[in-house]
Design a protein around this motif. Structure first.
Motif, PDB file in Angstrom:
ATOM      1  N   ILE A   8      12.914  61.750  55.704  1.00 22.40           N
ATOM      2  CA  ILE A   8      12.318  62.978  56.209  1.00 22.40           C
ATOM      3  C   ILE A   8      12.828  64.190  55.428  1.00 22.40           C
ATOM      4  O   ILE A   8      12.085  65.139  55.177  1.00 22.40           O
ATOM      5  CB  ILE A   8      12.566  63.124  57.727  1.00 22.40           C
ATOM      6  N   VAL A   9      14.090  64.153  54.991  1.00 22.62           N
ATOM      7  CA  VAL A   9      14.618  65.259  54.187  1.00 22.62           C
ATOM      8  C   VAL A   9      13.854  65.358  52.862  1.00 22.62           C
ATOM      9  O   VAL A   9      13.452  66.447  52.434  1.00 22.62           O
ATOM     10  CB  VAL A   9      16.124  65.082  53.920  1.00 22.62           C
ATOM     11  N   LYS A  10      13.653  64.240  52.208  1.00 25.29           N
ATOM     12  CA  LYS A  10      12.937  64.234  50.924  1.00 25.29           C
ATOM     13  C   LYS A  10      11.502  64.729  51.102  1.00 25.29           C
ATOM     14  O   LYS A  10      11.010  65.517  50.284  1.00 25.29           O
ATOM     15  CB  LYS A  10      12.943  62.821  50.326  1.00 25.29           C
ATOM     16  N   PHE A  11      10.836  64.288  52.155  1.00 23.12           N
ATOM     17  CA  PHE A  11       9.454  64.717  52.389  1.00 23.12           C
ATOM     18  C   PHE A  11       9.375  66.228  52.575  1.00 23.12           C
ATOM     19  O   PHE A  11       8.559  66.907  51.934  1.00 23.12           O
ATOM     20  CB  PHE A  11       8.895  63.991  53.616  1.00 23.12           C
ATOM     21  N   LEU A  12      10.208  66.768  53.443  1.00 26.41           N
ATOM     22  CA  LEU A  12      10.156  68.200  53.715  1.00 26.41           C
ATOM     23  C   LEU A  12      10.604  69.036  52.513  1.00 26.41           C
ATOM     24  O   LEU A  12      10.164  70.175  52.345  1.00 26.41           O
ATOM     25  CB  LEU A  12      11.019  68.528  54.934  1.00 26.41           C
ATOM     26  N   ARG A  13      11.469  68.462  51.677  1.00 29.51           N
ATOM     27  CA  ARG A  13      11.915  69.173  50.479  1.00 29.51           C
ATOM     28  C   ARG A  13      10.862  69.176  49.383  1.00 29.51           C
ATOM     29  O   ARG A  13      10.665  70.181  48.692  1.00 29.51           O
ATOM     30  CB  ARG A  13      13.206  68.540  49.937  1.00 29.51           C
ATOM     31  N   ASP A  14      10.171  68.048  49.208  1.00 27.79           N
ATOM     32  CA  ASP A  14       9.304  67.865  48.049  1.00 27.79           C
ATOM     33  C   ASP A  14       7.868  68.331  48.262  1.00 27.79           C
ATOM     34  O   ASP A  14       7.111  68.461  47.290  1.00 27.79           O
ATOM     35  CB  ASP A  14       9.282  66.393  47.636  1.00 27.79           C
ATOM     36  N   PHE A  15       7.470  68.567  49.524  1.00 23.43           N
ATOM     37  CA  PHE A  15       6.075  68.913  49.779  1.00 23.43           C
ATOM     38  C   PHE A  15       5.995  70.243  50.529  1.00 23.43           C
ATOM     39  O   PHE A  15       6.841  70.570  51.355  1.00 23.43           O
ATOM     40  CB  PHE A  15       5.380  67.804  50.576  1.00 23.43           C
ATOM     41  N   ASP A  16       4.942  70.977  50.219  1.00 21.84           N
ATOM     42  CA  ASP A  16       4.733  72.297  50.818  1.00 21.84           C
ATOM     43  C   ASP A  16       4.089  72.121  52.190  1.00 21.84           C
ATOM     44  O   ASP A  16       2.866  72.218  52.350  1.00 21.84           O
ATOM     45  CB  ASP A  16       3.838  73.144  49.903  1.00 21.84           C
ATOM     46  N   VAL A  17       4.912  71.829  53.177  1.00 21.35           N
ATOM     47  CA  VAL A  17       4.434  71.612  54.539  1.00 21.35           C
ATOM     48  C   VAL A  17       5.412  72.267  55.506  1.00 21.35           C
ATOM     49  O   VAL A  17       6.628  72.221  55.308  1.00 21.35           O
ATOM     50  CB  VAL A  17       4.287  70.100  54.834  1.00 21.35           C
ATOM     51  N   SER A  18       4.891  72.879  56.536  1.00 24.46           N
ATOM     52  CA  SER A  18       5.746  73.545  57.517  1.00 24.46           C
ATOM     53  C   SER A  18       6.473  72.522  58.381  1.00 24.46           C
ATOM     54  O   SER A  18       5.838  71.633  58.962  1.00 24.46           O
ATOM     55  CB  SER A  18       4.912  74.449  58.420  1.00 24.46           C
ATOM     56  N   PRO A  19       7.799  72.619  58.499  1.00 26.10           N
ATOM     57  CA  PRO A  19       8.544  71.722  59.384  1.00 26.10           C
ATOM     58  C   PRO A  19       8.075  71.805  60.829  1.00 26.10           C
ATOM     59  O   PRO A  19       8.282  70.865  61.605  1.00 26.10           O
ATOM     60  CB  PRO A  19       9.990  72.209  59.246  1.00 26.10           C
TER      61      PRO A  19
ATOM     62  N   SER B 228      12.145  51.241  47.171  1.00 30.52           N
ATOM     63  CA  SER B 228      12.134  50.847  48.575  1.00 30.52           C
ATOM     64  C   SER B 228      11.419  51.838  49.477  1.00 30.52           C
ATOM     65  O   SER B 228      10.248  51.661  49.787  1.00 30.52           O
ATOM     66  CB  SER B 228      13.556  50.588  49.080  1.00 30.52           C
ATOM     67  N   LEU B 229      12.071  52.908  49.880  1.00 32.45           N
ATOM     68  CA  LEU B 229      11.571  53.770  50.943  1.00 32.45           C
ATOM     69  C   LEU B 229      10.558  54.820  50.507  1.00 32.45           C
ATOM     70  O   LEU B 229      10.069  55.585  51.336  1.00 32.45           O
ATOM     71  CB  LEU B 229      12.751  54.473  51.629  1.00 32.45           C
ATOM     72  N   THR B 230      10.224  54.888  49.239  1.00 34.06           N
ATOM     73  CA  THR B 230       9.331  55.949  48.763  1.00 34.06           C
ATOM     74  C   THR B 230       7.850  55.582  48.843  1.00 34.06           C
ATOM     75  O   THR B 230       6.994  56.423  48.571  1.00 34.06           O
ATOM     76  CB  THR B 230       9.661  56.327  47.310  1.00 34.06           C
ATOM     77  N   ALA B 231       7.524  54.359  49.235  1.00 37.12           N
ATOM     78  CA  ALA B 231       6.115  53.948  49.263  1.00 37.12           C
ATOM     79  C   ALA B 231       5.323  54.680  50.336  1.00 37.12           C
ATOM     80  O   ALA B 231       4.094  54.763  50.255  1.00 37.12           O
ATOM     81  CB  ALA B 231       6.012  52.438  49.469  1.00 37.12           C
TER      82      ALA B 231
ATOM     83  N   ASP C 189      20.985  55.108  51.097  1.00 36.15           N
ATOM     84  CA  ASP C 189      22.139  55.749  50.460  1.00 36.15           C
ATOM     85  C   ASP C 189      21.901  55.980  48.968  1.00 36.15           C
ATOM     86  O   ASP C 189      22.237  57.038  48.427  1.00 36.15           O
ATOM     87  CB  ASP C 189      23.389  54.871  50.647  1.00 36.15           C
ATOM     88  N   ARG C 190      21.309  54.985  48.310  1.00 35.23           N
ATOM     89  CA  ARG C 190      21.035  55.144  46.880  1.00 35.23           C
ATOM     90  C   ARG C 190      20.028  56.262  46.632  1.00 35.23           C
ATOM     91  O   ARG C 190      20.193  57.076  45.711  1.00 35.23           O
ATOM     92  CB  ARG C 190      20.509  53.829  46.287  1.00 35.23           C
ATOM     93  N   LEU C 191      18.995  56.332  47.470  1.00 35.22           N
ATOM     94  CA  LEU C 191      17.989  57.379  47.310  1.00 35.22           C
ATOM     95  C   LEU C 191      18.600  58.757  47.517  1.00 35.22           C
ATOM     96  O   LEU C 191      18.320  59.694  46.754  1.00 35.22           O
ATOM     97  CB  LEU C 191      16.843  57.148  48.296  1.00 35.22           C
ATOM     98  N   ALA C 192      19.458  58.901  48.525  1.00 33.26           N
ATOM     99  CA  ALA C 192      20.119  60.188  48.759  1.00 33.26           C
ATOM    100  C   ALA C 192      20.998  60.581  47.577  1.00 33.26           C
ATOM    101  O   ALA C 192      21.046  61.749  47.171  1.00 33.26           O
ATOM    102  CB  ALA C 192      20.941  60.130  50.037  1.00 33.26           C
ATOM    103  N   ASP C 193      21.688  59.586  47.025  1.00 29.62           N
ATOM    104  CA  ASP C 193      22.561  59.829  45.881  1.00 29.62           C
ATOM    105  C   ASP C 193      21.745  60.273  44.668  1.00 29.62           C
ATOM    106  O   ASP C 193      22.055  61.280  44.012  1.00 29.62           O
ATOM    107  CB  ASP C 193      23.344  58.548  45.570  1.00 29.62           C
ATOM    108  N   GLU C 194      20.666  59.531  44.374  1.00 33.55           N
ATOM    109  CA  GLU C 194      19.858  59.826  43.197  1.00 33.55           C
ATOM    110  C   GLU C 194      19.093  61.140  43.333  1.00 33.55           C
ATOM    111  O   GLU C 194      18.876  61.850  42.344  1.00 33.55           O
ATOM    112  CB  GLU C 194      18.873  58.676  42.949  1.00 33.55           C
ATOM    113  N   GLN C 195      18.696  61.478  44.547  1.00 35.43           N
ATOM    114  CA  GLN C 195      17.905  62.685  44.781  1.00 35.43           C
ATOM    115  C   GLN C 195      18.775  63.895  45.104  1.00 35.43           C
ATOM    116  O   GLN C 195      18.263  64.976  45.387  1.00 35.43           O
ATOM    117  CB  GLN C 195      16.919  62.443  45.934  1.00 35.43           C
ATOM    118  N   ASN C 196      20.094  63.694  45.110  1.00 31.14           N
ATOM    119  CA  ASN C 196      21.033  64.774  45.405  1.00 31.14           C
ATOM    120  C   ASN C 196      20.738  65.430  46.761  1.00 31.14           C
ATOM    121  O   ASN C 196      20.727  66.649  46.916  1.00 31.14           O
ATOM    122  CB  ASN C 196      21.023  65.838  44.305  1.00 31.14           C
TER     123      ASN C 196
END
Length: 382
Positions: free
Chosen positions: A311-322, A276-279, A150-157
């Motif tokens: 998974i949302v952060k990964f697909l948003r931040d990296f140039d990779v096809s879903p 936490s979850l970004t490692a 929840d904190r990561l979603a909040d901070e990353q909008n």
């Protein structure tokens, strides 16, 4: 060089009383997978080691569950067996350790993976002091993973709509994968031949759910540091489940069977515990650097859906096809049997690579308090 001769998994069952696997013992799940590998490779498997990741090492999962599984499966006395706990990446760490043993000449053949029976050993059942120890520095105190999400979603909008879309995509892909070659290495156990946790919702049903984890925030407020907007619902969290995954790894000629893949590179990282979850991302970047490959080289990727924000952060931040990522669905739909998940993801990756006739594949996993693991494999083809 370490090769994967086979990689199998059980279906994931509801991790509660009455779940399809709840009547079994964890060592029975592992024994079933060992038998399956022997049958599938037509080999008399006599591994030098059995390594199992398990997070809740108490009760039926205590007493060195790898050793108990060795006895259950009637492996040779000479097979060494040990269990490890690296939180949610444990099963993938076990595979990395096995590969290191092969590469260093310590072993010729190793069985590695993980098992978790959450119907018998609930989350945090070990009652570790770490979970409540306030003498540790604030940034490294244990934070419930749901609140870290929840904190990561909040901070990353990352919006509620994005979380809903990730959950729905996972559910729909899981359903579509059933009865296809995408589950070719999933072994029926105890009458269960599909993912028991799967429930396919709709955009409207997902949007109607309330955030589920704000009630725990009061205890952890000092660690959180501020009030946060709680966004994750039960649909954005992987169901607690029972399951196991196992990989047979060896030197090229150690097993009288054709290997499915070779392990190109492995990475284990310690990341920022407060994040936490970004490692998992740190591990991914490290394993790509070690291999000399890029995300664009990957034909299929299994990225652990450790809450929808990951998974949302990964697909948003990296140039990779879903279309390359979690093509058979993910944790949000199937469940997360903690110590087994990394090995299960690797088994799924090999199936998806086979279907795509791809070359390179990547598994990325993350755990609480800044733990990450990643592996790149090269499929060896027909």
């Amino acid at each position: 060089m370490a090769y994967i001769f086979d990689s199998v998994r059980t279906p994931r069952a509801k991790g509660k009383e009455g779940g399809a696997l709840a009547s079994m013992k964890p060592d029975e799940l592992v024994s079933n997978l060992i038998t399956a590998i022997a049958q599938r490779t037509a080999s008399d498997i006599k591994p030098d080691a059995l390594i199992l990741g398990t997070v809740g090492q108490v009760g039926c999962q205590g007493g060195n569950i790898a050793l108990v599984s060795k006895f259950r499966a009637n492996l040779p006395d000479s097979t060494t067996a040990f269990s490890l706990n690296n939180f949610c990446v444990s099963g993938l760490t076990a595979v990395s350790q096995a590969a290191a043993m092969i590469d260093s000449g310590q072993a010729e053949a190793v069985l590695a993976g993980g098992v978790e029976m959450m119907s018998s050993v609930p989350f945090m059942a070990d009652k570790a002091d770490f979970y409540t120890d306030r003498s540790l520095p604030l940034r490294s105190r244990y934070l419930l993973v749901a609140l870290a999400a929840d904190r990561l979603a909040d901070e990353q909008n990352i919006t509620r709509q994005e979380l809903d879309e990730a959950a729905l995509r996972s559910q729909q892909r899981t359903k579509a994968a059933e009865d296809s070659e995408l589950v070719a290495s999933r072994i029926p156990v105890n009458g269960l031949d599909r993912e028991e946790c799967l429930h396919v919702g709709t955009q409207a049903s997902l949007a109607s759910l309330e955030p589920a984890f704000g009630g725990a925030a009061k205890y952890y407020k000092e660690i959180l540091g501020k009030d946060i907007d709680h966004r994750h619902t039960i649909a954005h969290a992987p169901p607690l489940s029972d399951g196991a995954g196992l990989v047979l790894i060896g030197a090229k000629d150690a097993i009288d069977a054709k290997p499915r893949a070779r392990i190109v590179a492995c990475a284990e990282v310690g990341g920022d515990p407060a994040e936490s979850l970004t490692a998992g991302i740190d591990a991914m970047e490290k394993v790509l650097e070690r291999s000399g490959l890029s995300l664009n080289d990957m034909d299929r990727i299994e990225y652990m859906e450790a809450f929808a924000v990951s998974i949302v952060k990964f697909l948003r931040d990296f140039d990779v096809s879903p279309d390359k990522v979690n093509v058979a669905g993910g944790h949000l739909a199937k469940g997360h049997p903690l110590g087994a998940s990394g090995a299960i993801l690797l088994s799924t990756l090999l199936d998806t690579l086979d279907v795509a006739k791809g070359r390179y594949g990547l598994v990325v996993a993350a755990g609480a308090s800044g733990i990450g693991s990643a592996i790149i494999v090269e499929r060896l083809g027909e």
